[in-house]
Design a protein around this motif. Structure first.
Motif, mmCIF file in Angstrom:
data_model
loop_
_atom_site.group_PDB
_atom_site.id
_atom_site.type_symbol
_atom_site.label_atom_id
_atom_site.label_comp_id
_atom_site.label_asym_id
_atom_site.label_seq_id
_atom_site.Cartn_x
_atom_site.Cartn_y
_atom_site.Cartn_z
ATOM 1 N N GLY A 97 0.810 -1.216 0.000
ATOM 2 C CA GLY A 97 0.000 0.000 0.000
ATOM 3 C C GLY A 97 0.839 1.260 0.000
ATOM 4 O O GLY A 97 0.527 2.229 -0.686
ATOM 5 N N LEU A 98 1.936 1.238 0.789
ATOM 6 C CA LEU A 98 2.814 2.405 0.892
ATOM 7 C C LEU A 98 4.265 1.979 0.729
ATOM 8 O O LEU A 98 4.661 0.895 1.173
ATOM 9 N N ASP A 99 5.044 2.834 0.104
ATOM 10 C CA ASP A 99 6.495 2.692 0.055
ATOM 11 C C ASP A 99 7.071 4.052 0.415
ATOM 12 O O ASP A 99 6.941 5.010 -0.343
ATOM 13 N N PHE A 100 7.693 4.136 1.592
ATOM 14 C CA PHE A 100 8.299 5.392 2.023
ATOM 15 C C PHE A 100 9.795 5.202 2.167
ATOM 16 O O PHE A 100 10.267 4.582 3.112
ATOM 17 N N LEU A 101 10.518 5.674 1.169
ATOM 18 C CA LEU A 101 11.979 5.605 1.160
ATOM 19 C C LEU A 101 12.480 4.183 1.377
ATOM 20 O O LEU A 101 13.529 3.957 1.992
ATOM 21 N N GLY A 102 11.703 3.216 0.870
ATOM 22 C CA GLY A 102 12.106 1.810 0.954
ATOM 23 C C GLY A 102 11.385 1.009 2.019
ATOM 24 O O GLY A 102 11.435 -0.224 2.008
ATOM 25 N N ARG A 103 10.695 1.661 2.940
ATOM 26 C CA ARG A 103 9.916 0.933 3.953
ATOM 27 C C ARG A 103 8.507 0.736 3.411
ATOM 28 O O ARG A 103 7.804 1.700 3.114
ATOM 29 N N ARG A 104 8.081 -0.520 3.300
ATOM 30 C CA ARG A 104 6.811 -0.824 2.653
ATOM 31 C C ARG A 104 5.775 -1.298 3.672
ATOM 32 O O ARG A 104 6.096 -1.940 4.674
ATOM 33 N N THR A 105 4.524 -0.972 3.378
ATOM 34 C CA THR A 105 3.392 -1.322 4.240
ATOM 35 C C THR A 105 2.303 -1.907 3.362
ATOM 36 O O THR A 105 1.944 -1.311 2.345
ATOM 37 N N THR A 106 1.768 -3.066 3.712
ATOM 38 C CA THR A 106 0.672 -3.648 2.934
ATOM 39 C C THR A 106 -0.629 -2.921 3.244
ATOM 40 O O THR A 106 -0.746 -2.218 4.250
ATOM 41 N N TYR A 107 -1.619 -3.146 2.389
ATOM 42 C CA TYR A 107 -2.923 -2.514 2.646
ATOM 43 C C TYR A 107 -3.560 -3.069 3.914
ATOM 44 O O TYR A 107 -4.248 -2.341 4.645
ATOM 45 N N GLY A 108 -3.325 -4.347 4.192
ATOM 46 C CA GLY A 108 -3.855 -4.906 5.427
ATOM 47 C C GLY A 108 -3.271 -4.212 6.641
ATOM 48 O O GLY A 108 -3.985 -3.854 7.593
ATOM 49 N N GLU A 109 -1.946 -4.008 6.627
ATOM 50 C CA GLU A 109 -1.277 -3.304 7.727
ATOM 51 C C GLU A 109 -1.747 -1.856 7.813
ATOM 52 O O GLU A 109 -1.977 -1.333 8.921
ATOM 53 N N LEU A 110 -1.890 -1.221 6.660
ATOM 54 C CA LEU A 110 -2.355 0.164 6.639
ATOM 55 C C LEU A 110 -3.751 0.275 7.233
ATOM 56 O O LEU A 110 -4.031 1.165 8.046
ATOM 57 N N GLY A 111 -4.640 -0.646 6.862
ATOM 58 C CA GLY A 111 -6.000 -0.629 7.386
ATOM 59 C C GLY A 111 -6.027 -0.773 8.899
ATOM 60 O O GLY A 111 -6.780 -0.071 9.598
ATOM 61 N N ARG A 112 -5.175 -1.658 9.435
ATOM 62 C CA ARG A 112 -5.132 -1.846 10.884
ATOM 63 C C ARG A 112 -4.585 -0.595 11.583
ATOM 64 O O ARG A 112 -5.118 -0.168 12.615
ATOM 65 N N LEU A 113 -3.527 0.005 11.021
ATOM 66 C CA LEU A 113 -2.965 1.215 11.624
ATOM 67 C C LEU A 113 -3.991 2.352 11.637
ATOM 68 O O LEU A 113 -4.088 3.099 12.611
ATOM 69 N N VAL A 114 -4.749 2.470 10.551
ATOM 70 C CA VAL A 114 -5.781 3.503 10.480
ATOM 71 C C VAL A 114 -6.833 3.279 11.557
ATOM 72 O O VAL A 114 -7.266 4.221 12.241
ATOM 73 N N ASP A 115 -7.241 2.036 11.753
ATOM 74 C CA ASP A 115 -8.259 1.756 12.770
ATOM 75 C C ASP A 115 -7.746 2.042 14.184
ATOM 76 O O ASP A 115 -8.472 2.597 15.025
ATOM 77 N N PHE A 116 -6.493 1.661 14.458
ATOM 78 C CA PHE A 116 -5.919 1.967 15.781
ATOM 79 C C PHE A 116 -5.843 3.485 15.989
ATOM 80 O O PHE A 116 -6.179 3.997 17.059
ATOM 81 N N ALA A 117 -5.389 4.191 14.948
ATOM 82 C CA ALA A 117 -5.278 5.643 15.071
ATOM 83 C C ALA A 117 -6.658 6.293 15.200
ATOM 84 O O ALA A 117 -6.840 7.250 15.969
ATOM 85 N N ALA A 118 -7.644 5.762 14.476
ATOM 86 C CA ALA A 118 -9.003 6.306 14.554
ATOM 87 C C ALA A 118 -9.559 6.147 15.961
ATOM 88 O O ALA A 118 -10.165 7.083 16.510
ATOM 89 N N ARG A 119 -9.350 4.972 16.556
ATOM 90 C CA ARG A 119 -9.810 4.760 17.929
ATOM 91 C C ARG A 119 -9.065 5.700 18.879
ATOM 92 O O ARG A 119 -9.662 6.278 19.806
ATOM 93 N N GLY A 120 -7.762 5.893 18.629
ATOM 94 C CA GLY A 120 -6.988 6.811 19.453
ATOM 95 C C GLY A 120 -7.508 8.233 19.356
ATOM 96 O O GLY A 120 -7.604 8.941 20.372
#
Length: 557
Positions: free
Chosen positions: A32-55
């Protein structure tokens, strides 16, 4: 000619969060994301968004709460943008390069109570100062080192410690990103009405006056995303890579880069700023297929590719916006890459895209045809109640599901910018027999010289025909006889030489005598905005100061 575009299916009405949720469901294991070589899958992105949304909900975010995002392009931007919206809040985009006065105005005007920013000395102190002087109550601190690849993150902390800001750990008004996401990720249900609930306050100068917040609803933003997705029917969902070098806090990058890229299930290749060498290396190595940009970026890449022989062949589709795209720049970029580069037109108040050239039906000099569900009207500039006939020049007015609800807490400005329900853009243009829109100029940029309307864009386009000219800007300067006269500022291509007088002689073959610039100034650098668009306001200010000081209008530099 446009038979591959779906014009008939009604535009779906949905929340912005639904864009991400659908892609996470379809492509959880895709990058889903590639930031200067660090990659994140859409599944991981979705989970991070949900944790941040709850926060964010635990911090009090709900409907009506404004959360500022003051970040360059990093994973934090994508995560927090979607998290705030899923929590029910409203995103307020802030330019990290703003000075304190500009940040303070936007915080107070919007009512922003929470701000998300980085722990960098360049940004954090400006935001932290707002805690004691504005309505800002909390700052979410995102550590830069934590989103870099492991080795780079360690080196950043060790070698670039001087770039890190001192964040007071004991100040309860500061919330670390780690603390924000330290929860079970279970959101409290939020009922979002896409047509009325505000997703984003996008600050803009509008057609006139001080920056004001364009109220973009969830339906505005998702409609523009869907309209654009139909423009690229040959897209391979879950297979594309979107190069995001334009800053995501800008509405064009927000919609055409981030939201459209996520709707496609594309991997977003995030670059924190435009660095020419980094961009061409990134294209050669990361192989992006989609690349929204502005003309100055494509111009710079053309020059770099011709010198360095970089492989740009992965790029297939590019949409250019923000400023006129010179025909020569488009054709050269297409030759170098083998892609389709098309020009579109829009404004913050329309989420932002209004028209675009179809990828296989480009009309030279045009900004394209209206997106599905969009209507363009040309109205008389001095009597906007009068709709003009095809081919006549007048103010461009727009209707469509992407058009904003109005300006935040500015009923008078809102009333003035709409006419019979259509958005007044402040731009002059005309529509040809095939429905293509042609921009002539901004109403406010029109130079009235001896009663004759001169359009700077016409002069700029003519200057771009000269083989030595890389960039050109034309503004109005005082003229004792005609009232106003055009003055051109030019940057030459590397290694090229010419004189102002030679340029004037060249222009005589392209424009009328009254349009010829009274002066042409050749400079090494022309001012640009954060997004990379050529900027006129600094040049206008220079000329005004010169006039106030009694300076003369030089014909050369």
């Amino acid at each position: 000619m446009h038979d591959t575009i779906d014009w008939q299916t009604p535009i779906a009405v949905k929340s912005v969060g639904a864009i991400l949720d659908e892609t996470v469901r379809l492509f959880p294991d895709r990058p889903g994301l590639d930031f200067l070589g660090r990659r994140t899958t859409y599944g991981e992105l979705g989970r991070l968004v949900d944790f941040a949304a709850r926060g964010f909900q635990q911090l009090g975010v709900r409907k009506g709460v404004k959360v500022g995002i003051c970040l360059p392009n990093t994973p934090y931007f994508v995560i927090c943008y979607y998290a705030v919206l899923k929590a029910g809040g409203t995103v307020v985009n802030f330019n990290p390069l703003y000075v304190e006065r500009e940040i303070a105005h936007q915080i107070e005007d919007s009512g922003t109570t929470i701000m998300v920013t980085l722990d960098l000395r360049q940004i954090y102190p400006k935001v932290a100062a707002m805690l004691d002087t504005t309505c800002l109550e909390k700052v979410v601190i995102c550590p830069m080192a934590d989103v870099l690849p492991a080795v780079q993150g360690l080196l950043f902390q060790v070698l670039k410690r001087s770039e890190l800001a001192d964040v007071p750990a004991e100040d309860l008004r500061h919330v670390t990103f780690a603390r924000l996401i330290a929860n079970d990720g279970r959101l409290k249900p939020v009922e979002i009405d896409p047509k009325t609930d505000i997703a984003v306050l996008q600050y803009t100068g509008g057609t006139t006056g001080l920056p004001k917040g364009a109220v973009l609803t969830h339906a505005n933003i998702t409609a523009n995303t869907e309209q654009l997705s139909r423009w690229v029917p040959e897209i391979e969902r879950g297979q594309e890579r979107m190069l995001c070098v334009l800053p995501l806090f800008h509405v064009f990058a927000m919609t055409v880069g981030m939201n459209l890229g996520i709707a496609f299930g594309a991997e977003l290749i995030l670059l924190p700023r435009f660095d020419l060498e980094q961009v061409v290396k990134c294209i050669a190595r990361k192989r992006p297929t989609l690349f929204p940009g502005v003309p100055t970026i494509y111009t710079a890449i053309n020059g770099a590719a011709e010198k360095g022989g970089w492989d740009l062949s992965s790029i297939r589709c590019c949409i250019s916006g923000g400023a006129p795209l010179p025909i020569e720049v488009r054709s050269r970029f297409e030759q170098l890459t083998g892609c389709f580069l098309v020009e579109g037109y829009g404004l913050s108040e329309a989420s932002p895209v209004v028209t675009c050239n179809p990828f296989r039906a480009v009309k030279a000099g045009s900004v394209g045809v209206p997106l599905p569900g969009t209507t363009v009207e040309i109205r008389a500039p001095h009597d906007p109640t009068e709709v003009l006939a095809q081919g006549e020049k007048g103010e461009i007015c727009v209707r469509g599901p992407q058009v904003m609800a109005g300006y935040w807490q500015r009923p008078v400005d809102t009333e003035q910018i709409f006419i019979d329900g259509a958005l007044r853009t402040g731009d002059i243009g005309y529509v040809d027999e095939d429905g293509y829109l042609f921009l002539v100029d901004r109403i406010k940029d029109v130079i009235i010289s001896g009663g004759y309307n001169i359009y700077p864009r016409v002069i700029e386009e003519a200057l771009y025909q000269h083989p030595s000219v890389a960039e050109a800007v034309v503004i109005a300067v005082p003229d004792p006889y005609r009232g106003q006269a055009p003055k051109a500022f030019v940057r030459l291509r590397d290694g090229q030489k010419t004189t102002p007088e030679e340029l004037r002689q060249f222009l005589a073959g392209y424009i009328s005598r009254i349009e010829l610039p009274k002066a042409i100034e050749i400079r090494d650098v022309l001012p640009k905005t954060m997004v990379g668009k050529l900027s006129k306001k600094e040049l206008v200010a220079e000329e005004e100061a010169k006039a106030a000081a009694g300076g003369s209008l030089d014909k050369a530099s």
